[in-house]
Design a protein around this motif. Structure first.
Motif, mmCIF file in Angstrom:
data_model
loop_
_atom_site.group_PDB
_atom_site.id
_atom_site.type_symbol
_atom_site.label_atom_id
_atom_site.label_comp_id
_atom_site.label_asym_id
_atom_site.label_seq_id
_atom_site.Cartn_x
_atom_site.Cartn_y
_atom_site.Cartn_z
ATOM 1 N N ASN A 138 30.238 -12.677 -39.145
ATOM 2 C CA ASN A 138 29.091 -12.975 -38.279
ATOM 3 C C ASN A 138 29.402 -14.031 -37.223
ATOM 4 N N ALA A 139 30.549 -13.889 -36.578
ATOM 5 C CA ALA A 139 30.903 -14.763 -35.461
ATOM 6 C C ALA A 139 30.751 -13.955 -34.172
ATOM 7 N N PRO A 140 29.761 -14.270 -33.327
ATOM 8 C CA PRO A 140 29.524 -13.474 -32.109
ATOM 9 C C PRO A 140 30.520 -13.799 -31.008
ATOM 10 N N VAL A 141 31.786 -13.548 -31.281
ATOM 11 C CA VAL A 141 32.851 -13.797 -30.303
ATOM 12 C C VAL A 141 33.667 -12.514 -30.158
ATOM 13 N N TRP A 191 28.049 -14.811 -26.194
ATOM 14 C CA TRP A 191 26.701 -14.653 -26.738
ATOM 15 C C TRP A 191 26.236 -15.987 -27.304
ATOM 16 N N ASN A 192 25.273 -16.599 -26.626
ATOM 17 C CA ASN A 192 24.710 -17.860 -27.113
ATOM 18 C C ASN A 192 23.314 -18.019 -26.511
ATOM 19 N N GLY A 245 20.082 -20.483 -15.069
ATOM 20 C CA GLY A 245 18.996 -21.076 -15.849
ATOM 21 C C GLY A 245 18.521 -20.187 -16.981
ATOM 22 N N LEU A 246 19.228 -19.079 -17.240
ATOM 23 C CA LEU A 246 18.869 -18.145 -18.306
ATOM 24 C C LEU A 246 19.850 -18.278 -19.458
ATOM 25 N N PRO A 247 19.424 -17.932 -20.668
ATOM 26 C CA PRO A 247 20.334 -17.990 -21.815
ATOM 27 C C PRO A 247 21.553 -17.085 -21.632
ATOM 28 N N ILE A 248 22.636 -17.453 -22.242
ATOM 29 C CA ILE A 248 23.880 -16.680 -22.158
ATOM 30 C C ILE A 248 23.802 -15.543 -23.179
ATOM 31 N N THR A 249 23.703 -14.325 -22.687
ATOM 32 C CA THR A 249 23.448 -13.180 -23.569
ATOM 33 C C THR A 249 24.407 -12.032 -23.275
ATOM 34 N N GLY A 250 25.699 -12.274 -23.408
ATOM 35 C CA GLY A 250 26.679 -11.206 -23.252
ATOM 36 C C GLY A 250 26.809 -10.407 -24.545
#
Length: 306
Positions: free
Chosen positions: A239-242, A63-64, A73-78
């Motif tokens: 709050n670490a989105p990992v 998630w970034n 070319g799109l944001p990384i949104t896992g």
């Protein structure tokens, strides 16, 4: 003439009450559908307007949103890290709170109703009234500090968030469990004791089994409360989105990412729309919890009619 004049106003008053009640119901239904439409409209824009692949969103482990994928070319949104974090703190907090809540409910209803109603129930009501930010502060100053000294690291993590959530949902599960046990007819207790059961056998084999559907409903409601909590969890989970690999390392939930990111993104941009997608996912999961509650209620009513 006087009889007619006295009857007509009563009928008019009755119709007025029916119409007023119907208007209130329609307003509530309209608000619910408006809320669902608003969240769905913004959340689905991520996939239908911005072109984000839904499968990548629902299965991605990174998630970034501020960084674009070189291939698409799109944001990384896992969203998997937040989904995993939400379910982890929800189930772990439920596992912590449920035995305590049911044990306390048994004490209040079956062991010592007088002491339970006089001292315990006011304490439960006090816990219900405490704001979530206070729970977060207590978790920050006590639980995180304890975890830091006990297991090392920062002290933030899923276990810290789960303990705070367990304290928050404990009053809900306890109060509903008390009502569930109190609703069991006394004839069940008297029949079990008449057949030679001990007090504990009566409680465990008869009362708890008879109240099982209502007890399960109380647990699901507690899980729903835990799944949607934002502020208290945000303060102690790190709050670490990992992807979480331990109960003791920082993680994130759907609600914590939403509360942190919504105010820092521009409405209508992809970064904002993807947060609305998380909100849509959160709402969908809440609806599933509610559907489970209704299913348990139907199963319980069918068992009682047999």
């Amino acid at each position: 003439m006087s009889k007619k004049s006295s009857v007509i106003p009563k009928r008019n008053l009755e119709w007025f009450g029916i119409i007023l009640s119907g208007i209130c119901v329609l307003i509530i239904i309209a608000l619910v559908f408006a809320l669902i439409f608003m969240v769905a409209n913004q959340g689905l824009a991520t996939f239908f307007v911005d072109g984000v692949n839904f499968i990548d969103f629902i299965t991605g482990t990174v998630w970034n949103p501020t960084v674009k994928n070189e291939a698409t070319g799109l944001p990384i949104t896992g969203a998997v890290p937040m989904i995993a974090g939400s379910f982890a703190v929800t189930f772990l907090s439920t596992l912590i709170a449920t035995p305590l809540a049911i044990g306390a409910a048994v004490f209040v209803v079956e062991i010592s109703p007088r002491i339970g109603k006089k001292y315990f129930q006011p304490a439960i009501e006090l816990l219900v009234g405490i704001p979530s930010v206070v729970y977060g502060l207590i978790g920050l100053m006590v639980i995180v500090k304890f975890m830091r000294g006990a297991v090392g690291g920062t002290g933030y993590g899923i276990l810290s968030g789960s303990i705070v959530l367990a304290l928050m949902i404990l009053p809900t599960i306890t109060s509903l469990s008390i009502d569930a046990l109190a609703a069991v007819p006394n004839s069940y207790r008297q029949g079990a004791l008449a057949l030679g059961s001990t007090r504990w056998q009566m409680i465990s084999k008869v009362v708890l089994r008879a109240a099982l559907p209502a007890l399960m409903t109380s647990v699901i409601l507690g899980m729903t409360r835990a799944f949607g909590e934002a502020l208290a969890v945000q303060m102690v989970i790190g709050n670490a989105p990992v992807m979480p690999n331990s109960f003791f390392t920082p993680a994130s939930t759907l609600t914590s990412v939403l509360t942190m990111g919504m105010g820092n993104s521009i409405f209508g941009t992809l970064e904002n729309n993807v947060l609305w997608s998380l909100a849509l996912l959160l709402m969908f999961m809440s609806l599933i919890f509610i559907a489970i509650i209704h299913l348990i209620g139907k199963v319980g009513s069918l068992e009682h009619t047999r």
